[in-house]
Design an enzyme around this catalytic site. Structure first.
Site, PDB file in Angstrom:
ATOM      1  N   GLU A 333       0.817  -1.170   0.112  1.00  0.00           N
ATOM      2  CA  GLU A 333       0.220  -0.132   0.003  1.00  0.00           C
ATOM      3  C   GLU A 333       0.835   1.191  -0.041  1.00  0.00           C
ATOM      4  OE1 GLU A 333      -4.314  -1.316   2.103  1.00  0.00           O
ATOM      5  OE2 GLU A 333      -2.711  -0.143   3.463  1.00  0.00           O
ATOM      6  N   CYS A 334       0.758   2.024  -0.828  1.00  0.00           N
ATOM      7  CA  CYS A 334       1.278   3.512  -1.064  1.00  0.00           C
ATOM      8  C   CYS A 334       2.845   3.310  -1.023  1.00  0.00           C
ATOM      9  CB  CYS A 334       0.883   4.570   0.267  1.00  0.00           C
ATOM     10  SG  CYS A 334       1.159   6.189  -0.227  1.00  0.00           S
ATOM     11  N   GLY A 335       3.537   3.556   0.100  1.00  0.00           N
ATOM     12  CA  GLY A 335       4.870   3.195   0.079  1.00  0.00           C
ATOM     13  C   GLY A 335       5.355   1.890  -0.253  1.00  0.00           C
TER      14      GLY A 335
END
Length: 444
Positions: A333-335
């Site tokens: 997720e994201c990073g």
């Protein structure tokens, strides 16, 4: 069986962002905990940094409440859990008191919706810099805007002088608004910031001393007895069985956890454990590989752009994740999504090779804000649910994608925003690996 007693609660909110909600909330939480009360914090909205500060201030877990992204039963269950065995819940609002999205009454994500749903009165933090009696008009507007809501009183922030305080309090007296206290401009907790907001609690040096200093300042300026007396019973219901906001991606979940991978919503992890899953942390920055006995791997969000060089050189981590992905599900997720990609360009313009498991390249040298709720429909069977499942989530980052956008056939999901934007392919899925920029909050 007798239902457990639920502690009363308050919502600390403000007419606008930047009024000092977090500073005041942390000071109150710490000051009341130092009095011997069992205090629990909660955060209205999708902000993922503040709950860790609440936990540091109170010594007890905190979590998020989100009336847009969470079903009402989950909001109620999380509030009930926090209020069970506590003396007081001190919740923190987000943005302005009535700021939300969508047009479904009670489901806008606004702090006011959470306060009304849970029966909590609101204490307004008002930044009175640059005004005096006019601050009372702001408080009166907040008190009358929504007749479902009770505004118990105000805490004045950034008061310039004793004369300034008297003028502001005169305005509040005119409208019959209680003033719980007044903090001067000199009072504050200076916490380091970075591009997503505050540096996270675990990275903040001398946090305990900072919190204690703030607690002393707040205790000297605020009538804590009156504030506690203003709290009202929490209207929430503990579910008969634990609610699981998101299905666990496996029974044994290897999860990256260090300064580069630091964010998972507390309620998500709690839900996984309630479903019987176990979590097995490892540190990519320490060049650790994921637990080989795990059956799923989760790379959370965080700040990999600040550590891209170390991650690119962490051979045991990289090789371990690649081996894991050959046979078992991996999700980022994201990073975490960025690290699953091919390259990550840091703020200085240096491009670092990443895991290469997904066809995405990202850059922090070309910053662009991406912010808002996401309503996602999964395009295929994934660790988070079968094809067609709907998830609610939130996206907040400054990365630019420099690779081609995903095609519908390779996208993790199609997303719309809270305002009903046209569905757009987002994220990637390739073999056992999936990733997306949005952080999942609950099943839709």
């Amino acid at each position: 069986m007798t239902a457990p007693r639920l502690a009363p609660g308050l919502m600390i909110a403000a007419p606008k962002s930047g009024s000092g909600k977090t500073t005041v909330t942390l000071g109150l939480q710490r000051a009341l905990a130092r009095r011997g009360l069992v205090v629990r914090g909660l955060k209205s909205g999708p902000d993922y940094i503040d709950p860790a500060f609440h936990a540091a201030a109170t010594g007890a877990p905190s979590s998020n409440l989100d009336t847009f992204a969470m079903p009402p039963a989950l909001v109620s269950a999380l509030a009930a859990e926090a209020a069970t065995g506590a003396d007081l819940v001190v919740a923190e609002g987000s943005m302005g008191l009535f700021d939300g999205v969508g047009d479904t009454p009670g489901r806008t994500g606004a702090s006011a919706d959470a306060a009304v749903a849970l029966g909590w009165p609101v204490v307004l933090v008002i930044d009175v810099s640059g005004q005096a009696q006019s601050a009372a008009a702001v408080a009166l507007g907040c008190a009358r805007y929504d007749d479902r809501l009770t505004v118990a009183g105000v805490i004045l922030n950034k008061v310039a002088s004793e004369r300034h305080r008297r003028l502001v309090e005169a305005g509040m007296a005119r409208i019959g608004m209680p003033v719980f206290g007044a903090l001067s401009k000199a009072t504050g907790l200076i916490l380091p910031e970075r591009h997503l907001g505050l540096v996270q609690a675990g990275e903040t040096a001398d946090l305990a001393a900072r919190l204690d200093a703030l607690a002393e300042a707040v205790a000297a300026a605020v009538d804590l007895d009156a504030l506690v007396a203003a709290a009202r019973p929490t209207r929430a219901v503990s579910p008969a069985a634990p609610l699981v906001p998101l299905p666990p991606p496996g029974g044994r979940i290897a999860i990256a956890r260090d300064d580069a991978f630091s964010f998972v919503y507390p309620h998500v992890e709690a839900g996984w454990r309630a479903a019987g899953a176990s979590l097995h942390p490892f540190s990519p920055l320490a060049d650790e590989a994921p637990d080989e006995t795990a059956d799923a791997l989760w790379l959370p969000g965080g700040y990999p752009e600040l550590h891209a060089g170390r991650l690119a050189a962490a051979s045991r981590f990289l090789d371990g994740v690649r081996r894991f992905a050959e046979t078992r599900p991996v999700h980022g997720e994201c990073g975490g999504y960025m690290v699953l990609g091919e390259t990550l360009e840091d703020e200085a313009g240096t491009t670092h090779p990443m895991l290469g498991l997904l066809p995405v390249a990202t850059s922090y040298a070309r910053r662009k804000l991406h912010l808002g709720y996401r309503v996602a429909t999964l395009t295929a069977d994934t660790p988070l649910g079968p094809a067609g499942s709907v998830l609610t989530g939130h996206e907040f980052h400054y990365a630019s994608v420099t690779s081609p956008a995903p095609t519908p056939g390779e996208a993790f999901a199609t997303v719309t925003d809270a305002h009903g934007s046209p569905p757009t392919p987002t994220g990637h899925r390739q073999a056992h690996t999936t990733g997306t920029f949005f952080h999942a909050i609950a099943r839709g």
